[in-house]
Design a protein around this motif. Structure first.
Motif, PDB file in Angstrom:
ATOM      1  N   ALA A 140     -10.372   0.941  -6.626  1.00 54.90           N
ATOM      2  CA  ALA A 140      -8.927   0.678  -6.707  1.00 54.90           C
ATOM      3  C   ALA A 140      -8.358   0.288  -5.355  1.00 54.90           C
ATOM      4  N   CYS A 141      -8.948   0.798  -4.281  1.00 57.19           N
ATOM      5  CA  CYS A 141      -8.381   0.613  -2.936  1.00 57.19           C
ATOM      6  C   CYS A 141      -8.998  -0.563  -2.190  1.00 57.19           C
ATOM      7  N   LEU A 199      -4.878   9.649  -6.036  1.00 56.28           N
ATOM      8  CA  LEU A 199      -4.661  10.165  -4.681  1.00 56.28           C
ATOM      9  C   LEU A 199      -3.204  10.015  -4.238  1.00 56.28           C
ATOM     10  N   HIS A 200      -2.467   9.153  -4.915  1.00 58.33           N
ATOM     11  CA  HIS A 200      -1.053   9.007  -4.525  1.00 58.33           C
ATOM     12  C   HIS A 200      -0.280  10.300  -4.812  1.00 58.33           C
ATOM     13  N   ALA A 227       0.835  -1.211   0.000  1.00 52.29           N
ATOM     14  CA  ALA A 227       0.000   0.000   0.000  1.00 52.29           C
ATOM     15  C   ALA A 227       0.867   1.258   0.000  1.00 52.29           C
ATOM     16  N   PHE A 231      -7.237  -3.648  -0.516  1.00 48.82           N
ATOM     17  CA  PHE A 231      -6.434  -3.528   0.710  1.00 48.82           C
ATOM     18  C   PHE A 231      -7.297  -3.801   1.943  1.00 48.82           C
ATOM     19  N   ARG A 242      -0.995  12.698  -1.590  1.00 45.86           N
ATOM     20  CA  ARG A 242      -0.849  12.234  -0.208  1.00 45.86           C
ATOM     21  C   ARG A 242       0.527  12.598   0.344  1.00 45.86           C
ATOM     22  N   CYS A 253       1.648   2.205  -3.388  1.00 49.38           N
ATOM     23  CA  CYS A 253       0.534   2.112  -4.335  1.00 49.38           C
ATOM     24  C   CYS A 253       0.342   3.414  -5.115  1.00 49.38           C
ATOM     25  N   VAL A 254       0.187   3.269  -6.419  1.00 50.41           N
ATOM     26  CA  VAL A 254      -0.101   4.420  -7.285  1.00 50.41           C
ATOM     27  C   VAL A 254      -1.319   4.097  -8.154  1.00 50.41           C
ATOM     28  N   ALA A 255      -2.210   3.279  -7.620  1.00 50.92           N
ATOM     29  CA  ALA A 255      -3.328   2.784  -8.428  1.00 50.92           C
ATOM     30  C   ALA A 255      -4.396   3.836  -8.693  1.00 50.92           C
ATOM     31  N   CYS A 256      -4.423   4.891  -7.915  1.00 54.02           N
ATOM     32  CA  CYS A 256      -5.346   5.989  -8.232  1.00 54.02           C
ATOM     33  C   CYS A 256      -4.606   7.305  -8.004  1.00 54.02           C
ATOM     34  N   LYS A 311      -7.096   4.518   1.647  1.00 56.15           N
ATOM     35  CA  LYS A 311      -5.832   4.613   2.384  1.00 56.15           C
ATOM     36  C   LYS A 311      -5.098   5.938   2.166  1.00 56.15           C
ATOM     37  N   CYS A 312      -5.561   6.734   1.209  1.00 56.28           N
ATOM     38  CA  CYS A 312      -4.923   8.041   0.974  1.00 56.28           C
ATOM     39  C   CYS A 312      -5.975   9.136   1.085  1.00 56.28           C
TER      40      CYS A 312
END
Ligand code: SF4
Length: 221
Positions: A107-108, A26-27, A18, A111, A30, A21-24, A91-92
């Motif tokens: 996407a999250c 929001l990375h 996590a 987790f 954050r 993670c750069v799946a959306c 998570k972000c």
């Protein structure tokens, strides 16, 4: 079946996943991934919406005023934060604390499912409208459903789901705080029920008998 130590190691691996993670998108905004914190072997898990500004800065969930209220309520039922695991659906932090977008939640989600699978809680308290609607998969609002425990399959796990008002909503509204406190004080009795039996899949509908079958039953053939 994995031992507690193995599950803890696997949870640590998910945490590291996590953090990268750069799946959306929001990375991009954050400061820290807020994976969740607490007892990796907890019976009781809390799931809120998403990290706020303080959480984003510290990388920990529920660290502001709402977190202090949560800790106080836990103390009132003879527990501390280290007894439970606290996480969020995301998570972000969404910029400006806006609501999460559906594609971000999609996407999250894995987790949270991995956390449920590895921590193995028997009871999950959703905090607030957002987490409650998401985990129940229904639009019923928190004002109608708070304090009503039910057995639900959440991702990979069947748990006692117990929707609560979000502590942030109770900070400045005494009537909400009173309802949250009353619901909270029922947690020990629900926990004492132990793990629920797995949710039973409804039996498939029985097809109407065919003419041949009816005739068979009547002994015509
Ligand atoms: S919110 Fe979830 S899916 Fe999006 S970047 Fe953060 S950890 Fe990855």
């Amino acid at each position: 079946m994995a031992s507690a130590a193995e599950r803890r190691e696997l949870l640590r691996a998910v945490y590291h996943e996590a953090r990268g993670c750069v799946a959306c998108k929001l990375h991009e905004t954050r400061t820290n991934v807020v994976f969740g914190a607490g007892n990796a072997d907890a019976e009781l898990m809390f799931v809120g919406e998403a990290p706020g500004a303080n959480e984003d800065l510290q990388g920990l969930p529920f660290v502001g005023q709402a977190g202090r209220l949560l800790a106080q309520l836990l103390e009132e039922i003879g527990m501390v934060r280290d007894d439970v695991f606290i996480a969020n659906t995301l998570k972000c932090r969404p910029p400006g604390n806006r609501d999460p977008y559906p594609h971000e939640l999609d996407a999250c989600r894995h987790f949270l499912d991995r956390q449920l699978e590895l921590i193995e809680p028997t009871m999950v308290c959703t905090l607030g409208n957002f987490a409650t609607k998401l985990l129940r998969g229904e639009p019923t609002g928190i004002s109608r459903i708070h304090g009503q425990a039910e057995v639900r399959a959440i991702g990979p796990r069947t748990v006692r789901l117990y929707p609560l008002y979000h502590p942030a909503a109770a900070l400045y509204t005494p009537s909400t705080l009173a309802m949250l406190r009353e619901d909270f004080h029922r947690i020990p009795e629900i926990l004492a029920l132990g793990p629920p039996a797995p949710a039973v899949e409804p039996a498939p509908p029985v097809p109407p008998p065919t003419l041949a079958a009816e005739q068979d039953q009547l002994g015509l053939f």
